[in-house]
Design an enzyme around this catalytic site. Structure first.
Site, PDB file in Angstrom:
ATOM      1  N   SER A   1       0.975  -0.741   0.476  1.00 19.28           N
ATOM      2  CA  SER A   1       0.377  -0.052  -0.063  1.00 19.28           C
ATOM      3  C   SER A   1       0.831   1.079   0.048  1.00 19.28           C
ATOM      4  O   SER A   1       2.016   1.200   0.617  1.00 19.28           O
ATOM      5  CB  SER A   1      -0.430   0.347   1.175  1.00 19.28           C
TER       6      SER A   1
ATOM      7  N   HIS B   1       0.074   4.593   0.770  1.00 17.41           N
ATOM      8  CA  HIS B   1      -0.012   5.659   1.217  1.00 17.41           C
ATOM      9  C   HIS B   1       0.315   5.658   3.052  1.00 17.41           C
ATOM     10  O   HIS B   1       0.543   5.658   3.609  1.00 17.41           O
ATOM     11  CB  HIS B   1      -1.551   5.939   1.394  1.00 17.41           C
TER      12      HIS B   1
ATOM     13  N   CYS C   1      -8.528   0.599  10.693  1.00 17.01           N
ATOM     14  CA  CYS C   1     -10.116   0.140  10.259  1.00 17.01           C
ATOM     15  C   CYS C   1     -11.170  -0.681  10.910  1.00 17.01           C
ATOM     16  O   CYS C   1     -12.271  -0.328  10.823  1.00 17.01           O
ATOM     17  CB  CYS C   1      -9.940  -1.189   9.379  1.00 17.01           C
TER      18      CYS C   1
HETATM   19  C1  LIG Z   1      -2.042  -4.828   7.339  1.00 15.22           C
HETATM   20  C2  LIG Z   1      -2.770  -3.864   6.565  1.00 15.22           C
HETATM   21  N1  LIG Z   1      -3.572  -4.337   5.170  1.00 15.22           N
HETATM   22  C3  LIG Z   1      -4.734  -3.491   4.448  1.00 15.22           C
HETATM   23  C4  LIG Z   1      -4.642  -2.605   4.435  1.00 15.22           C
HETATM   24  C5  LIG Z   1      -5.295  -1.669   3.654  1.00 15.22           C
HETATM   25  O1  LIG Z   1      -4.681  -0.810   2.559  1.00 15.22           O
HETATM   26  P1  LIG Z   1      -5.143  -0.040   1.788  1.00 15.22           P
HETATM   27  O2  LIG Z   1      -5.647   1.221   2.604  1.00 15.22           O
HETATM   28  O3  LIG Z   1      -4.155   0.278   0.843  1.00 15.22           O
HETATM   29  O4  LIG Z   1      -6.335  -0.293   0.843  1.00 15.22           O
HETATM   30  C6  LIG Z   1      -4.109  -1.480   5.901  1.00 15.22           C
HETATM   31  C7  LIG Z   1      -4.068  -0.227   5.779  1.00 15.22           C
HETATM   32  O5  LIG Z   1      -4.688   0.220   7.309  1.00 15.22           O
HETATM   33  C8  LIG Z   1      -3.463  -2.268   7.111  1.00 15.22           C
HETATM   34  O6  LIG Z   1      -3.008  -2.100   7.572  1.00 15.22           O
END
Ligand SMILES: Cc1ncc(COP(=O)(O)O)c(C=O)c1O
Length: 387
Positions: free
Chosen positions: A203, A205, A327
């Protein structure tokens, strides 16, 4: 007057690096070509994507840039990896293995295989540090297992997993190993070749690049069924006109890390350790979650007995931090990661995640420690206070 809060939420997202913004700007203005177009503007966009693909390849020590597929982020990369690799191996009735502490994007992709494709799913537990034991993975594999998905670094407690040891178990059996590496790639900790993973989600960001862009590393020879079809972009694995400015930004962010143009993770670790030391010394009963050493350098997950983390953060408007994973914040449910490492619901609700990054300063640490300690003391139950 600086109205920005002290930002201690780098695991949720990171500020865009000014150099990344500068790299992106031409592709938001005059370089607007579609990379599939057969003219100069199109060729320029295609060239920029090739360069970014190389930069992301280098960041994770992949062998070939064709092993990188750009996606909208780690959520989509997780979905493509898990659903796509499982279905390519076995259209129905297979078995997938993951852990109890994965990000919801991984758990949801695994559930999709169960709900729509007749798969069975095993979630392996973790120890009190949040570590998966490779032997526990070996113990649940069956002749139907097609994929194992284990995150590299946890987004709440920072614990790093022993992926190379897990790859030694999966590879000889022809089982694909996927890792959600959204949290670790920015710390320069991800070497897909050394770890022996077949698929890795990234990712942008989380490493000072733009939002809405990420990638899936697919080791050469690993079969994946596309989950989004259409114009055949990304070698048919992810249809849709590529987001050129975002891809350029992701590449630039990766390049800053591989060329050491950013402060090293060791500096972040020093700041984290200082904040940890200050808080533990002044808040009675506070404990650190995650592995003491094998965890992300910027992660600090603290349980503060008797204090609701949401109450604490409500009283700290000058600090931007999280109560658990970004999240799951807001869902009201205690974090599945914290309960999986043995915390009670009550302890999980008393847990704060502070995540330090490359923009954090010494002054930020001192001011944040002072504010958190003073506020925690006002919220602490009298019994803990007196201890
Ligand atoms: C371990 C993990 N996986 C997946 C994601 C999701 O990433 P994206 O925001 O690029 O979809 C996050 C983001 O919070 C994360 O910390």
């Amino acid at each position: 007057m600086n109205t920005q809060p002290i930002y201690l939420d780098h695991q949720a997202t990171t500020p865009l690096d000014e150099r990344v913004l500068q790299a992106m700007l031409p592709f938001l203005t005059r370089e607007y070509g579609n990379p599939s177009s057969p003219h100069a503007l199109g060729r320029s966009a295609a060239k920029a994507i090739r360069s970014a693909r190389r930069q992301v390849t280098d960041l994770i020590c992949a062998k070939n840039e064709l092993e990188i597929v750009f996606t909208s982020g780690a959520t989509e990369a997780n979905h493509l990896a898990i659903v796509g690799a499982a279905l390519a191996a076995r259209p129905t009735g297979g078995h997938v293995v993951t852990t109890a502490i994965e990000h919801k994007a991984v758990l949801a992709a695994c559930r999709r295989l169960v709900d729509h494709h007749g798969y069975t799913l095993t979630q392996v537990g973790v120890d009190a540090y949040g570590r998966v034991h490779p032997a526990d993975i070996a113990a649940v594999l069956t002749r139907h297992t097609v994929l194992v998905s284990v995150m590299h670094a946890n987004n709440e407690i920072g614990t790093l997993q022993r992926l190379a040891a897990i790859a030694e178990i999966t590879a000889p059996r022809g089982i694909r190993l996927h890792t959600d590496a959204a949290q670790s790639a920015g710390s320069g900790l991800l070497d897909v070749t050394e770890l022996g993973v077949d698929l890795a989600s990234l990712s942008s960001h989380k490493l000072h690049g733009p939002k809405g862009i990420g990638a899936l590393y697919i080791r050469g020879g690993t079969r994946v069924t596309a989950q989004q079809t259409g114009g055949g972009q990304e070698r048919g694995l992810r249809a849709g006109t590529p987001n050129v400015p975002a891809i350029v930004g992701f590449g630039a962010a990766a390049h800053l890390i591989t060329t050491d143009a950013v402060p090293p993770p060791a500096r972040i670790r020093v700041l984290r350790d200082r904040l940890q030391g200050l808080l533990l010394a002044s808040i009675p009963g506070a404990t650190v979650n995650g592995h003491p050493h094998r965890r992300l350098p910027g992660n600090l997950s603290l349980t503060l007995p008797g204090i609701e983390a949401t109450d604490l953060l409500d009283r700290l408007p000058n600090i931007a931090a999280s109560t658990g994973s970004a999240c799951s914040t807001g869902s009201g449910e205690p974090s599945h990661v914290l309960t999986s490492i043995g915390l009670t619901r009550y302890q999980a609700r008393a847990t704060l995640r502070l995540s330090i990054g490359r923009t954090t300063t010494d002054t930020d640490i001192d001011q944040a420690a002072d504010l958190i300690i003073r506020t925690a003391h006002t919220l602490m139950p009298a019994t803990v206070h007196a201890a």
